[in-house]
Enzyme design. Structure first.
Site, PDB file in Angstrom:
ATOM      1  N   ASP A   2     -59.926 -37.575 -16.897  1.00 49.72           N
ATOM      2  CA  ASP A   2     -60.014 -37.601 -18.354  1.00 49.72           C
ATOM      3  C   ASP A   2     -59.812 -36.228 -18.980  1.00 49.72           C
ATOM      4  O   ASP A   2     -59.258 -36.117 -20.082  1.00 49.72           O
ATOM      5  CB  ASP A   2     -61.352 -38.203 -18.803  1.00 49.72           C
ATOM      6  CG  ASP A   2     -62.554 -37.429 -18.278  1.00 49.72           C
ATOM      7  OD1 ASP A   2     -62.524 -37.042 -17.097  1.00 49.72           O
ATOM      8  OD2 ASP A   2     -63.506 -37.202 -19.042  1.00 49.72           O
ATOM      9  N   LYS A  27     -54.494 -24.707   1.099  1.00 48.69           N
ATOM     10  CA  LYS A  27     -54.146 -26.075   0.704  1.00 48.69           C
ATOM     11  C   LYS A  27     -54.364 -26.274  -0.793  1.00 48.69           C
ATOM     12  O   LYS A  27     -53.518 -26.846  -1.487  1.00 48.69           O
ATOM     13  CB  LYS A  27     -55.000 -27.072   1.484  1.00 48.69           C
ATOM     14  CG  LYS A  27     -54.973 -28.505   0.927  1.00 48.69           C
ATOM     15  CD  LYS A  27     -56.078 -29.335   1.541  1.00 48.69           C
ATOM     16  CE  LYS A  27     -56.071 -30.761   1.042  1.00 48.69           C
ATOM     17  NZ  LYS A  27     -56.557 -30.926  -0.336  1.00 48.69           N
ATOM     18  N   CYS A  48     -59.376 -38.197  -1.078  1.00 44.78           N
ATOM     19  CA  CYS A  48     -60.704 -38.406  -0.499  1.00 44.78           C
ATOM     20  C   CYS A  48     -61.559 -39.277  -1.419  1.00 44.78           C
ATOM     21  O   CYS A  48     -61.482 -39.168  -2.640  1.00 44.78           O
ATOM     22  CB  CYS A  48     -61.417 -37.065  -0.299  1.00 44.78           C
ATOM     23  SG  CYS A  48     -60.742 -36.071   1.047  1.00 44.78           S
TER      24      CYS A  48
END
Length: 434
Positions: free
Chosen positions: A125, A22, A117
């Site tokens: 950033d 994944k 999540c």
């Protein structure tokens, strides 16, 4: 409401095959946008809700995407749209990975601030720092982050304050079409970074040093469609390693790559688990008694944060006091309260969790708080007395393919039910796999 109901007490035995990773496939699908000529064909793609989401993002950006038989074919040769809207990005923070490719291809990208999540702030950033170093102007406001460059991106020397996986991937992708050479220092070293670099190079990019702390990307004028096979999922493999160890079982995990599992293997062997590398994958044999250990999550090659909650379930069964310290993400202990509902002796102290074991866990109704917590609660249910009901399965579906079916095939008493339709009787579940 969909639930997974698991009854504890079975040793798991047999063979299970892990899917494509994944955490590799999502940035690779996003990077496919870099190809302005030809089609990308990706194989070993797991059938996950996050994959469907990123595919929808690409379609919205005007790419043609076909997903069938664990293969994704992507044609991004048409002119691309520049905006990934909130309706997609809110579901999955990996959607922000399209920003680098869009900026490199179009000179502009507008992305809704990401979801996924709920694990701390997980800011982007470092991604934006990299884009700015390559000459982009960045604006954040009204729920969007927008980046644009006059002319083309330029190679730069970029030092990441933290070896962020997402930032490494996004900057690496953007730099492939920049003018000149980009040197990315303090880069993430995860196997998924190497897989992305291999895919970029297959498209015609010039990426060197992936898997080390310094990555060099020499910009090229154009990238082309390529064929690529996604690496196996080391976190799914690690999850099934825990399933074997926690139940005292014996499982051969096919398609697992031992080199990707070194930190997990080291800690489990320290606990008394027997791990054998075989040609087909990794065989894990659980001991009669588990030893307590301490674990600190770290960037790769350290212990992966994505295995923290699963190992917590395992350490609850260990003899003695164990401690897990989380250094990668803040607020990744929300599942501790759910373990407490199962009668676990566990407490949070700052960025650490202290566990005293072994615990006689009791089945309870618990809610998954994130993707890996969902798997961890099911693992705990495998050794709990009575029935454990796990809700909020949307988290589980983001990262595991047919998790309950794979466990059932190994001997677990487990079923996924929709209790909107009818109340499931405990007896029906207990009859499973009898």
């Amino acid at each position: 409401m969909e639930k997974i109901i698991v009854r504890g007490g079975k040793r798991l035995n047999g063979t299970v095959r892990v899917e494509g990773a994944k955490n590799a496939v999502l940035p690779i699908i996003a990077a496919a946008l870099l190809a302005s000529d030809g089609k990308n064909v990706l194989s070993e793609v797991p059938v996950l809700s996050d994959v469907y989401t990123i595919n929808e993002v690409l379609r919205h950006l005007n790419a043609e995407v076909v997903f069938e038989n664990n293969q994704v074919t992507i044609d991004s040769s048409k002119e691309l749209n520049i905006e990934a809207p909130f309706e997609y990005v809110r579901k999955m923070r990996a959607s922000v990975q399209v920003m680098g490719p869009l900026l490199a291809r179009n000179g502009r990208a507008r992305i809704a601030l990401p979801g996924g999540c709920a694990i701390g702030s997980r800011p982007i950033d470092q991604h934006l720092k990299g884009f700015e170093a390559m000459g982009a102007k960045v604006q954040v406001g009204n729920g969007f982050v927008e980046a644009y460059v006059e002319g083309e991106l330029k190679g730069a020397k970029i030092y990441l304050d933290f070896p962020s996986v997402g930032a490494t991937e996004n900057i690496m992708s953007a730099a492939t079409l920049a003018k000149g050479t980009t040197i990315l220092e303090n880069a993430a070293k995860e196997p998924e970074i190497v897989d992305l670099a291999n895919f970029l190079n297959a498209m015609g990019a010039k990426v060197r040093g992936a898997g080390t702390g310094t990555i060099r990307i020499e910009g090229v004028d154009k990238l082309y469609g390529a064929n690529h096979s996604i690496i196996p999922d080391r976190i799914e493999a690690g999850t099934f390693m825990v399933a074997a160890a926690i139940t005292g079982g014996d499982i051969l995990i096919e398609n697992a790559v031992p080199e990707h599992l070194r930190s997990i293997t080291a800690k489990m062997e320290e606990m008394g688990v027997k791990i054998i590398e075989e040609n087909e994958g990794v065989r894990v044999i659980g001991p009669d008694k588990l030893k307590a250990v301490d674990i600190k999550t770290m960037p790769h090659p350290g212990f992966p944060t994505d295995m923290q909650s699963q190992m917590m379930a395992l350490l609850l069964q260990a003899d003695g006091t164990s401690m897990i310290t989380e250094t990668v993400f803040e607020n990744r202990f929300m599942h501790v309260e759910e373990f407490r509902r199962m009668n676990a002796d566990i407490k949070i102290e700052g960025r650490s969790v202290i566990m005293n074991g072994p615990n006689s866990l009791q089945g309870a109704e618990v809610a998954a708080t994130d993707l890996r917590a969902a798997a961890a609660l099911i693992l705990a249910g495998l050794v709990s007395e009575g029935y454990t009901r796990v809700t909020e399965l949307k988290h589980l579906d983001r990262g595991y393919v047919n998790f309950h079916k794979k466990l059932a095939a190994l001997g677990a008493t487990i079923e996924r039910v929709n209790e909107k339709v009818e109340e499931v009787k405990e007896q029906e579940v207990s009859d499973l796999h009898a």
